[in-house]
Design a protein around this motif. Sequence first.
Motif, mmCIF file in Angstrom:
data_model
loop_
_atom_site.group_PDB
_atom_site.id
_atom_site.type_symbol
_atom_site.label_atom_id
_atom_site.label_comp_id
_atom_site.label_asym_id
_atom_site.label_seq_id
_atom_site.Cartn_x
_atom_site.Cartn_y
_atom_site.Cartn_z
ATOM 1 N N GLY A 153 37.318 39.590 60.227
ATOM 2 C CA GLY A 153 38.122 38.551 60.867
ATOM 3 C C GLY A 153 39.236 39.201 61.665
ATOM 4 N N HIS A 154 39.900 38.401 62.458
ATOM 5 C CA HIS A 154 40.987 38.898 63.291
ATOM 6 C C HIS A 154 42.310 38.794 62.541
ATOM 7 N N THR A 155 43.126 39.817 62.656
ATOM 8 C CA THR A 155 44.453 39.807 62.048
ATOM 9 C C THR A 155 45.297 38.697 62.657
ATOM 10 N N LEU A 156 46.037 37.984 61.814
ATOM 11 C CA LEU A 156 46.865 36.883 62.305
ATOM 12 C C LEU A 156 48.184 37.416 62.856
ATOM 13 N N SER A 157 48.086 38.019 64.020
ATOM 14 C CA SER A 157 49.237 38.522 64.759
ATOM 15 C C SER A 157 48.919 38.374 66.246
ATOM 16 N N ILE A 158 49.897 38.524 67.085
ATOM 17 C CA ILE A 158 49.657 38.405 68.531
ATOM 18 C C ILE A 158 48.602 39.397 68.979
ATOM 19 N N ARG A 159 48.731 40.629 68.524
ATOM 20 C CA ARG A 159 47.750 41.648 68.894
ATOM 21 C C ARG A 159 46.380 41.336 68.318
ATOM 22 N N GLY A 160 46.357 40.880 67.055
ATOM 23 C CA GLY A 160 45.086 40.583 66.415
ATOM 24 C C GLY A 160 44.364 39.407 67.050
ATOM 25 N N ILE A 161 45.132 38.419 67.507
ATOM 26 C CA ILE A 161 44.531 37.212 68.090
ATOM 27 C C ILE A 161 44.136 37.418 69.553
ATOM 28 N N TYR A 162 44.995 38.091 70.317
ATOM 29 C CA TYR A 162 44.760 38.190 71.766
ATOM 30 C C TYR A 162 44.376 39.588 72.242
ATOM 31 N N GLY A 163 44.486 40.583 71.356
ATOM 32 C CA GLY A 163 44.125 41.933 71.748
ATOM 33 C C GLY A 163 42.639 42.195 71.592
ATOM 34 N N GLN A 164 42.261 43.435 71.866
ATOM 35 C CA GLN A 164 40.863 43.848 71.714
ATOM 36 C C GLN A 164 40.625 44.399 70.300
ATOM 37 N N PRO A 165 39.413 44.294 69.787
ATOM 38 C CA PRO A 165 38.230 43.688 70.405
ATOM 39 C C PRO A 165 38.198 42.178 70.179
ATOM 40 N N ARG A 166 38.047 41.419 71.245
ATOM 41 C CA ARG A 166 38.041 39.965 71.115
ATOM 42 C C ARG A 166 36.743 39.449 70.507
ATOM 43 N N ARG A 167 35.673 40.235 70.619
ATOM 44 C CA ARG A 167 34.364 39.834 70.061
ATOM 45 C C ARG A 167 34.030 40.664 68.827
#
Length: 245
Positions: free
Chosen positions: A80-94
Amino acid sequence: MVRPTHLIVGATGATGKLLVAQLLEMGQSVKAIVRSLDTLPEPIRNHPHLQLIHSSILNLSDMEIAQHVKGCSTVISCLGHTLSIRGIYGQPRRLVTDATTRLCEAIQSNETRDITKFVLMNTAGNSNRDLAEPISFSQKCVIGFIRLLLPPHLDNEMAADYLRLKIGQNSKKIEWVVVRPDTLINEEHVSKYEVFPSPNRSAIFNAGKTSRINVAHFMAKLATEEKSWVAWKGKMPVIYNNGHE
């Protein structure tokens, strides 16, 4: 007797580490691909039935992934994606989609007649479009905005769709289950929970709660109990804590 081996990716996440612990407690052999060795508790990290692979799944070559999935009865993604700005909008998005795709391609590349189980941890906010699940107009609108504004949600949808549409129901090498918890919470012990083919409440306007340890328990059952696997293979079960609260 050869002990079944289960490959876990996302094993250092909040749910993944609980899954690893439960499988080991059940006497199962586990491989775990982890970016950091220090995030697993020491008793787990040093367990004789645990093999740690220190890498990010997307940094491994196709050949390396194929070698890691070889001989595994089950592959489980808790990514899953980390719940942070980088985790949500950074790479890898897929992250989830690419990992699912590469793991499934690796399974298919190996010369084996055995079926490999693939379990994907997902979200109750993602609909199972095989069932045309009823969703209110207002929820459709909100999900549409979430899809545009929060890349991790689209990633979850695409990963599940890969299994539904690309692997499908008739693969000779892969059977799959997509596990959809609702709002995740932390609890210390496994409690009573319920599993349904589809949500029976709105994930947006009337969300239920699901403890991470219950999600781990259900995924461990899928990996080890043939009855549970037969009941849910090719489906996207939704899991709630008992009483849905």
